[in-house]
Enzyme design. Structure first.
Site, PDB file in Angstrom:
ATOM      1  N   CYS A  98       0.859  -1.182   0.000  1.00  0.00           N
ATOM      2  CA  CYS A  98       0.000   0.000   0.000  1.00  0.00           C
ATOM      3  C   CYS A  98       0.901   1.240   0.000  1.00  0.00           C
ATOM      4  O   CYS A  98       2.126   1.144   0.103  1.00  0.00           O
ATOM      5  CB  CYS A  98      -0.912   0.000   1.222  1.00  0.00           C
ATOM      6  SG  CYS A  98      -0.003   0.137   2.793  1.00  0.00           S
TER       7      CYS A  98
ATOM      8  N   HIS B  44       5.850  -5.184   8.642  1.00  0.00           N
ATOM      9  CA  HIS B  44       5.870  -6.558   9.112  1.00  0.00           C
ATOM     10  C   HIS B  44       6.022  -7.531   7.940  1.00  0.00           C
ATOM     11  O   HIS B  44       5.063  -8.180   7.500  1.00  0.00           O
ATOM     12  CB  HIS B  44       4.611  -6.864   9.918  1.00  0.00           C
ATOM     13  CG  HIS B  44       4.640  -6.255  11.283  1.00  0.00           C
ATOM     14  ND1 HIS B  44       3.520  -6.015  12.026  1.00  0.00           N
ATOM     15  CD2 HIS B  44       5.683  -5.827  12.045  1.00  0.00           C
ATOM     16  CE1 HIS B  44       3.855  -5.471  13.192  1.00  0.00           C
ATOM     17  NE2 HIS B  44       5.176  -5.347  13.215  1.00  0.00           N
TER      18      HIS B  44
ATOM     19  N   CYS C 257       2.940   5.659   9.191  1.00  0.00           N
ATOM     20  CA  CYS C 257       1.944   5.799   8.130  1.00  0.00           C
ATOM     21  C   CYS C 257       1.011   6.966   8.477  1.00  0.00           C
ATOM     22  O   CYS C 257       0.526   7.056   9.609  1.00  0.00           O
ATOM     23  CB  CYS C 257       1.150   4.505   7.989  1.00  0.00           C
ATOM     24  SG  CYS C 257      -0.227   4.633   6.828  1.00  0.00           S
TER      25      CYS C 257
ATOM     26  N   HIS D 189       0.502  -5.406  19.613  1.00  0.00           N
ATOM     27  CA  HIS D 189       0.841  -4.873  18.294  1.00  0.00           C
ATOM     28  C   HIS D 189       1.416  -3.464  18.467  1.00  0.00           C
ATOM     29  O   HIS D 189       0.930  -2.676  19.274  1.00  0.00           O
ATOM     30  CB  HIS D 189      -0.398  -4.839  17.404  1.00  0.00           C
ATOM     31  CG  HIS D 189      -0.095  -4.584  15.960  1.00  0.00           C
ATOM     32  ND1 HIS D 189       0.156  -3.325  15.466  1.00  0.00           N
ATOM     33  CD2 HIS D 189       0.009  -5.437  14.905  1.00  0.00           C
ATOM     34  CE1 HIS D 189       0.397  -3.410  14.160  1.00  0.00           C
ATOM     35  NE2 HIS D 189       0.306  -4.679  13.789  1.00  0.00           N
TER      36      HIS D 189
ATOM     37  N   GLU E 200       1.259  -0.810  16.682  1.00  0.00           N
ATOM     38  CA  GLU E 200       0.326   0.284  16.445  1.00  0.00           C
ATOM     39  C   GLU E 200      -0.538   0.528  17.680  1.00  0.00           C
ATOM     40  O   GLU E 200      -0.779   1.678  18.072  1.00  0.00           O
ATOM     41  CB  GLU E 200      -0.562  -0.021  15.235  1.00  0.00           C
ATOM     42  CG  GLU E 200      -1.526   1.105  14.910  1.00  0.00           C
ATOM     43  CD  GLU E 200      -2.439   0.772  13.740  1.00  0.00           C
ATOM     44  OE1 GLU E 200      -3.563   1.328  13.708  1.00  0.00           O
ATOM     45  OE2 GLU E 200      -2.043  -0.028  12.866  1.00  0.00           O
TER      46      GLU E 200
ATOM     47  N   CYS F 175      -7.722   1.212   7.538  1.00  0.00           N
ATOM     48  CA  CYS F 175      -7.095   1.844   6.389  1.00  0.00           C
ATOM     49  C   CYS F 175      -7.722   1.366   5.082  1.00  0.00           C
ATOM     50  O   CYS F 175      -8.175   0.238   4.964  1.00  0.00           O
ATOM     51  CB  CYS F 175      -5.595   1.577   6.459  1.00  0.00           C
ATOM     52  SG  CYS F 175      -4.817   0.867   5.064  1.00  0.00           S
TER      53      CYS F 175
ATOM     54  N   SER G  81       2.338 -10.215  10.593  1.00  0.00           N
ATOM     55  CA  SER G  81       1.596  -9.131   9.945  1.00  0.00           C
ATOM     56  C   SER G  81       0.121  -9.242  10.300  1.00  0.00           C
ATOM     57  O   SER G  81      -0.541 -10.221   9.949  1.00  0.00           O
ATOM     58  CB  SER G  81       1.776  -9.204   8.424  1.00  0.00           C
ATOM     59  OG  SER G  81       0.840  -8.381   7.773  1.00  0.00           O
TER      60      SER G  81
END
Length: 509
Positions: free
Chosen positions: A207, A236, A294, A322, A324, A392, A420
């Site tokens: 992406c 990842h 990101c 994770h 994030e 996303c 991932s």
């Protein structure tokens, strides 16, 4: 017609392979043929071979590569003889299956020589890129004539252990035991051959945020020179990480691992984002930070701060551990809580007169995230969010695309690394999306992870890749499947993506 003919040069090799084909089904569908030593005998025998669905050659070989040792198994990626080359595209599938059978398998070019080579001749073949040498594979590869073909050789001699030495003679006994274990793997390979259709989900692979993050590290390496330190994996995917490591990137789990350097070490924050505490530590240490977070993750950070500033309880739907999730919750200490599933929502603390705002990790499956969000709204009537674009666009598009191919496929392969989140979610979405019962959906890091048993009878295969997976890995899977027989490739495109993100000022041209 026989499913598979396995050719060997020596009688002891043929007996070892046949010994491994114990089940009656394997014995009835596989024929082992001794062709004799040398290319001339192999060519004469090849002309007399009966029809078969697939052809393989196995037996002993000499190593050209110094890294090989007796007992290793070479699966040829191609067979060379003079100026001629016969590709063996299914080699990664076979090598992976042999490794799962407990054998040390490597892939690379196999050279067929008209005579036993040693000394200077062996070194010359190695300089040309050959990994191992034999005397029979090339004529048999030529005889395959478009049928699936494999060359699998067990190393018995090496550049430092000549063919006729006592040590090599003893190694041949062990090599025969290895050949016995190779037989069943070749039978499984033959059972997986045949024509099939591959449905490519689109969009797939990188992406805009992943492209940007990788480009940031690449540009930092050019502008500042190695080493460039990267906190956590930039994205990842193990292949991306290994490639950047070879070019001078150093990945660390904690900023404490970044050394003190004059002027401050160049340090990149990964695409998954970091908490304010990490930024503060980098500032205290004087690190030269380049932020690859990101922009869509950064948007969730901003939302968390906004909700916390007005006094809300911030409920983040995501997966514990994770990066994030750790970064977003780090923005709102004392005001943020994690909800991994519906059961976790019931255990959340009371809002005590505060408003409740809900956010989601950007890489979740949309349907599962909505189930948790609905549970939040039941527990806290009037809760705000999550916004539809918290997940996303690339995650949503790839999930829509995999649903489209899963509706037609008996097997869906998702290419991506096990750590991932979006790759795991794609696999789960595929497993839930079959038309006549859920298809078999498997997450693979590359073609070597594909079990041959999954392919048996799977004539339509769906194929996609996570947003952190290089497109080249999808190409490698398609090429490997093409080595099993005629392949028809179709693309199922659900939308176009044209998103681009600007680079940080530190690495702009």
């Amino acid at each position: 017609m026989t499913d598979l003919i396995v050719c060997t040069a020596l009688g002891m090799e043929a007996r070892a392979v046949a010994r491994g084909l114990r089940p009656a089904r394997e014995r009835s569908r596989v024929r082992v043929v001794r062709v004799g030593m040398g290319p001339d005998r192999a060519a004469r025998a090849a002309a007399l071979l009966p029809p078969a669905g697939a052809l393989a050659v196995t037996g002993f070989a000499g190593a050209l590569d110094d890294g090989l040792r007796p007992g290793d198994v070479l699966v040829a990626t191609e067979v060379r003889s003079g100026d001629r080359v016969w590709p063996c595209p299914s080699a990664p599938l076979l090598a992976g299956e042999l490794a799962r059978a407990g054998l040390r398998a490597v892939t690379g070019p196999l050279v067929t020589s008209p005579r036993v080579v040693s000394g200077r001749d062996r070194r010359a073949l190695a300089l040309e890129g050959g990994i191992a040498v034999d005397m029979e594979s090339a004529p048999l590869a030529a005889a395959a004539r478009g049928r699936p073909f494999a060359a699998v050789r067990v190393i018995v001699d090496t550049p430092t252990a000549p063919l006729l030495s006592l040590a090599t003679t003893g190694g041949a006994v062990a090599a025969c035991r290895t050949l016995t274990r190779i037989g069943p793997v070749l039978a499984r390979w033959a059972a997986a051959t045949g024509p099939r259709r591959v449905l490519l989900a689109s969009p797939r692979s990188f992406c805009a945020g992943v492209d940007r993050a990788i480009e940031i590290v690449e540009r930092a390496l050019v502008r500042f020179g190695p080493p460039v330190y990267v906190r956590k994996q930039i994205v990842h995917n193990a292949h991306v990480v290994r490639d950047l490591e070879r070019r001078g990137a150093v990945f660390v789990d904690d900023l404490a691992e970044v050394p003190e350097l004059p002027g401050g070490a160049v340090t990149v924050f990964s695409a998954h984002g970091v908490s304010p505490a990490v930024r503060e530590e980098a500032g205290r240490r004087g690190l030269r930070v380049v932020d690859a977070t990101c922009p869509l993750v950064a948007k969730v950070h901003a939302e968390a701060r906004r909700f916390a500033a007005r006094g809300d309880l911030v409920v983040l739907i995501g997966h514990a551990g994770h990066e994030e999730v750790e970064g977003v919750l780090g923005e709102v200490p004392g005001a943020g809580v994690l909800a991994e599933d519906e059961a976790a929502v019931e255990a959340l603390p009371a809002a005590e007169g505060r408003g409740v705002a809900c956010l989601t990790q950007t890489t979740l499956a949309a349907d599962e995230a909505e189930e948790v969000a609905a549970a939040v709204r039941r527990r806290f009537p009037g809760a705000e969010g999550p916004r539809g674009d918290d997940i996303c666009y690339a995650t949503t598009n790839r999930q829509r695309a995999v649903r489209a191919v899963a509706a037609e496929a008996g097997l869906v392969l998702v290419v991506g690394s096990a750590n991932s989140s979006n790759a795991r979610r794609l696999t789960e979405v595929a497993a839930r999306s079959g038309r006549d019962g859920a298809p078999l959906a498997r997450l693979v890091d590359g073609p070597g992870d594909i079990a041959l048993e999954w392919l048996r009878g799977a004539r339509t295969v769906g194929l996609t890749a996570s947003a952190s997976t290089p497109a080249a890995l999808v190409d490698a899977v398609v090429a490997a499947l093409g080595g099993l027989g005629p392949l028809e490739v179709e693309e199922r495109r659900v939308t176009e993506e044209n998103v681009e993100f600007t680079l940080p000022k530190e690495v702009r041209p």
